[in-house]
Design a protein around this motif. Structure first.
Motif, PDB file in Angstrom:
ATOM      1  N   ARG A 132       0.834  -1.201   0.000  1.00 42.78           N
ATOM      2  CA  ARG A 132       0.000   0.000   0.000  1.00 42.78           C
ATOM      3  C   ARG A 132       0.869   1.252   0.000  1.00 42.78           C
ATOM      4  NH1 ARG A 132      -3.892   2.141   4.914  1.00 42.78           N
ATOM      5  NH2 ARG A 132      -4.487   4.113   3.908  1.00 42.78           N
ATOM      6  N   ALA A 133       1.902   1.263   0.831  1.00 39.86           N
ATOM      7  CA  ALA A 133       2.813   2.410   0.868  1.00 39.86           C
ATOM      8  C   ALA A 133       3.523   2.581  -0.469  1.00 39.86           C
ATOM      9  CB  ALA A 133       3.832   2.243   1.993  1.00 39.86           C
ATOM     10  N   PHE A 134       3.887   1.473  -1.106  1.00 36.81           N
ATOM     11  CA  PHE A 134       4.562   1.550  -2.397  1.00 36.81           C
ATOM     12  C   PHE A 134       3.656   2.173  -3.452  1.00 36.81           C
ATOM     13  CE2 PHE A 134       5.374  -0.685  -6.505  1.00 36.81           C
ATOM     14  CZ  PHE A 134       6.561  -0.046  -6.821  1.00 36.81           C
ATOM     15  N   PHE A 135       2.382   1.744  -3.501  1.00 35.48           N
ATOM     16  CA  PHE A 135       1.468   2.321  -4.485  1.00 35.48           C
ATOM     17  C   PHE A 135       1.186   3.787  -4.174  1.00 35.48           C
ATOM     18  CE2 PHE A 135      -0.128  -2.240  -4.945  1.00 35.48           C
ATOM     19  CZ  PHE A 135       0.681  -2.460  -6.042  1.00 35.48           C
ATOM     20  N   THR A 136       1.177   4.135  -2.893  1.00 30.30           N
ATOM     21  CA  THR A 136       1.045   5.539  -2.521  1.00 30.30           C
ATOM     22  C   THR A 136       2.242   6.334  -3.031  1.00 30.30           C
ATOM     23  OG1 THR A 136      -0.218   4.964  -0.531  1.00 30.30           O
ATOM     24  CG2 THR A 136       0.807   7.139  -0.592  1.00 30.30           C
ATOM     25  N   ARG A 137       3.427   5.739  -2.918  1.00 25.75           N
ATOM     26  CA  ARG A 137       4.635   6.400  -3.416  1.00 25.75           C
ATOM     27  C   ARG A 137       4.564   6.601  -4.934  1.00 25.75           C
ATOM     28  NH1 ARG A 137      10.512   5.302  -1.306  1.00 25.75           N
ATOM     29  NH2 ARG A 137       9.504   6.674   0.189  1.00 25.75           N
ATOM     30  N   LEU A 138       4.105   5.595  -5.651  1.00 23.07           N
ATOM     31  CA  LEU A 138       3.988   5.749  -7.099  1.00 23.07           C
ATOM     32  C   LEU A 138       3.052   6.903  -7.447  1.00 23.07           C
ATOM     33  CD1 LEU A 138       3.765   2.084  -8.476  1.00 23.07           C
ATOM     34  CD2 LEU A 138       5.787   3.521  -8.126  1.00 23.07           C
ATOM     35  N   TYR A 175      17.007   9.426  -2.095  1.00 23.49           N
ATOM     36  CA  TYR A 175      15.684   8.884  -2.380  1.00 23.49           C
ATOM     37  C   TYR A 175      14.976   8.610  -1.057  1.00 23.49           C
ATOM     38  CZ  TYR A 175      12.083   6.108  -4.752  1.00 23.49           C
ATOM     39  OH  TYR A 175      10.901   5.631  -5.251  1.00 23.49           O
ATOM     40  N   PRO A 176      13.729   9.048  -0.888  1.00 24.77           N
ATOM     41  CA  PRO A 176      13.045   8.911   0.408  1.00 24.77           C
ATOM     42  C   PRO A 176      12.899   7.444   0.812  1.00 24.77           C
ATOM     43  CG  PRO A 176      11.516   9.582  -1.321  1.00 24.77           C
ATOM     44  CD  PRO A 176      12.884   9.701  -1.898  1.00 24.77           C
ATOM     45  N   THR A 177      13.199   7.168   2.071  1.00 25.22           N
ATOM     46  CA  THR A 177      13.160   5.796   2.576  1.00 25.22           C
ATOM     47  C   THR A 177      11.846   5.469   3.276  1.00 25.22           C
ATOM     48  OG1 THR A 177      14.244   6.513   4.620  1.00 25.22           O
ATOM     49  CG2 THR A 177      15.652   5.672   2.845  1.00 25.22           C
ATOM     50  N   PHE A 178      11.034   6.481   3.562  1.00 23.26           N
ATOM     51  CA  PHE A 178       9.748   6.248   4.219  1.00 23.26           C
ATOM     52  C   PHE A 178       8.622   6.824   3.369  1.00 23.26           C
ATOM     53  CE2 PHE A 178      12.627   5.794   7.764  1.00 23.26           C
ATOM     54  CZ  PHE A 178      12.047   4.790   8.533  1.00 23.26           C
ATOM     55  N   HIS A 237       4.084   5.891   9.114  1.00 23.90           N
ATOM     56  CA  HIS A 237       5.274   5.976   8.278  1.00 23.90           C
ATOM     57  C   HIS A 237       5.820   4.559   8.052  1.00 23.90           C
ATOM     58  CE1 HIS A 237       5.187  10.297   8.718  1.00 23.90           C
ATOM     59  NE2 HIS A 237       5.114  10.148  10.035  1.00 23.90           N
ATOM     60  N   VAL A 238       5.853   4.156   6.811  1.00 27.53           N
ATOM     61  CA  VAL A 238       6.244   2.795   6.434  1.00 27.53           C
ATOM     62  C   VAL A 238       7.589   2.849   5.723  1.00 27.53           C
ATOM     63  CG1 VAL A 238       5.590   0.721   5.153  1.00 27.53           C
ATOM     64  CG2 VAL A 238       3.819   2.154   6.203  1.00 27.53           C
ATOM     65  N   SER A 239       8.503   1.997   6.143  1.00 25.59           N
ATOM     66  CA  SER A 239       9.835   1.975   5.542  1.00 25.59           C
ATOM     67  C   SER A 239       9.818   1.262   4.197  1.00 25.59           C
ATOM     68  CB  SER A 239      10.826   1.267   6.480  1.00 25.59           C
ATOM     69  OG  SER A 239      12.083   1.110   5.842  1.00 25.59           O
ATOM     70  N   LEU A 240      10.386   1.923   3.192  1.00 28.79           N
ATOM     71  CA  LEU A 240      10.606   1.325   1.876  1.00 28.79           C
ATOM     72  C   LEU A 240      12.092   1.461   1.529  1.00 28.79           C
ATOM     73  CD1 LEU A 240       7.502   2.712  -0.092  1.00 28.79           C
ATOM     74  CD2 LEU A 240       7.778   0.457   0.934  1.00 28.79           C
ATOM     75  N   ALA A 241      12.932   1.207   2.527  1.00 29.51           N
ATOM     76  CA  ALA A 241      14.359   1.452   2.378  1.00 29.51           C
ATOM     77  C   ALA A 241      15.059   0.398   1.535  1.00 29.51           C
ATOM     78  CB  ALA A 241      15.019   1.530   3.762  1.00 29.51           C
ATOM     79  N   GLU A 242      14.510  -0.816   1.476  1.00 26.22           N
ATOM     80  CA  GLU A 242      15.188  -1.870   0.740  1.00 26.22           C
ATOM     81  C   GLU A 242      15.274  -1.524  -0.743  1.00 26.22           C
ATOM     82  OE1 GLU A 242      12.841  -2.254   2.871  1.00 26.22           O
ATOM     83  OE2 GLU A 242      13.215  -3.936   4.249  1.00 26.22           O
TER      84      GLU A 242
END
Length: 275
Positions: free
Chosen positions: A39-45, A227-230, A244-249
């Motif tokens: 969900r956080a990833f699609f929000t980022r997109l 590049y934002p990690t959260f 706040h969800v981590s997308l650091a990988e």
């Protein structure tokens, strides 16, 4: 409880339950282990990389790129859940998989006598055991991690006067809700040959490691050269709370780059077909 065919197909009894702690905990784990990150990833997109959730072509592209990976994450979670030890006097730290196997040995394979029966019929003839817990309108009973608890209350002070009313109130918000509007998706190509050309072109873009411009992927397009990690997602009945969800990988940046590459190629094909 052992999960079959992924968490969204996990079986549980309909109606009010006084022993639903484990199914509620299951949904907590589904969210924290993989669902909230997608969900956080699609929000980022949507926030950074030009995803338009109202565009049917974009929804089609999302499914084409990531549906298999989402299903794979779901299956991995299913396998891990079915092998985790369960504490308690009746389980002796055995996993759901172990308990299922031992149950088959002792009692044979279980056949669900309610399979295919409408929930109303089950409620009518099976009833409810124990004290009925009545939830507020915003509560699903599915369980939420502590950082997603919605403490707001809009209770009007009314309480159900009968058991039937209590059951109806609970079921109405769980299985009798109005259908959820699902964004439409549409194959943007007129024939399979054009779609194959799209796939071949995308493979070439990926092989040449082409980074599209104006997609906020390059160093000069990032705030603070990083590049934002959260990513922040909202929750609660009015979306007033944030998590706040981590997308650091690196896998999440690579997926964002793949999305931008595919969107670039798709835009090229759509422009060419309209000329």
């Amino acid at each position: 409880m052992i999960m079959k065919n992924g968490p969204r197909h996990a079986s549980f009894m309909w109606g009010s339950s006084t022993r639903n702690t484990r199914i509620e905990r299951l949904w907590v784990e589904v969210g924290t282990q993989f669902a909230r990150r997608w969900r956080a990833f699609f929000t980022r997109l949507e926030n950074y990389h030009r995803l338009d959730p109202q565009a049917a072509n974009h929804i089609w592209l999302l499914q084409s790129l990531f549906l298999d990976e989402i299903n794979s994450d779901c299956l991995n979670f299913q396998a891990e859940w079915n092998c985790h030890p369960i504490r308690g006097p009746d389980t002796n730290n055995k996993s759901p998989k172990d308990l299922r196997f031992l149950g088959h040995l002792q009692f044979g394979i279980y056949r669900d006598d309610c399979e295919g029966v409408h929930p109303d019929v089950i409620n009518e003839y099976y009833g409810v055991h124990g004290h009925t817990t009545t939830r507020q309108r915003h509560q699903t009973g599915a369980g939420h991690p502590a950082d997603e608890e919605d403490s707001d209350s809009d209770s009007d002070g009314e309480h159900p006067s009968t058991m039937v009313q209590a059951i109806n109130n609970q079921q109405r918000h769980q299985i009798r809700h109005e259908a959820i509007s699902v964004p439409s998706q549409q194959n943007p190509f007129v024939d399979d040959a054009t779609r194959q050309q799209f796939s071949a072109t995308l493979d070439e873009v990926i092989a040449n490691d082409i980074t599209p411009n104006n997609c906020r992927l390059t160093l000069d397009e990032w705030h603070g050269d990083e590049y934002p990690t959260f990513e922040t997602i909202t929750f609660g009945r009015r979306g007033s709370k944030e998590l706040h969800v981590s997308l650091a990988e690196p896998i999440w940046f690579n997926r964002a780059k793949l999305w931008c590459q595919a969107l670039l190629v798709l835009s090229y094909f759509l422009t060419a077909s309209s000329d």
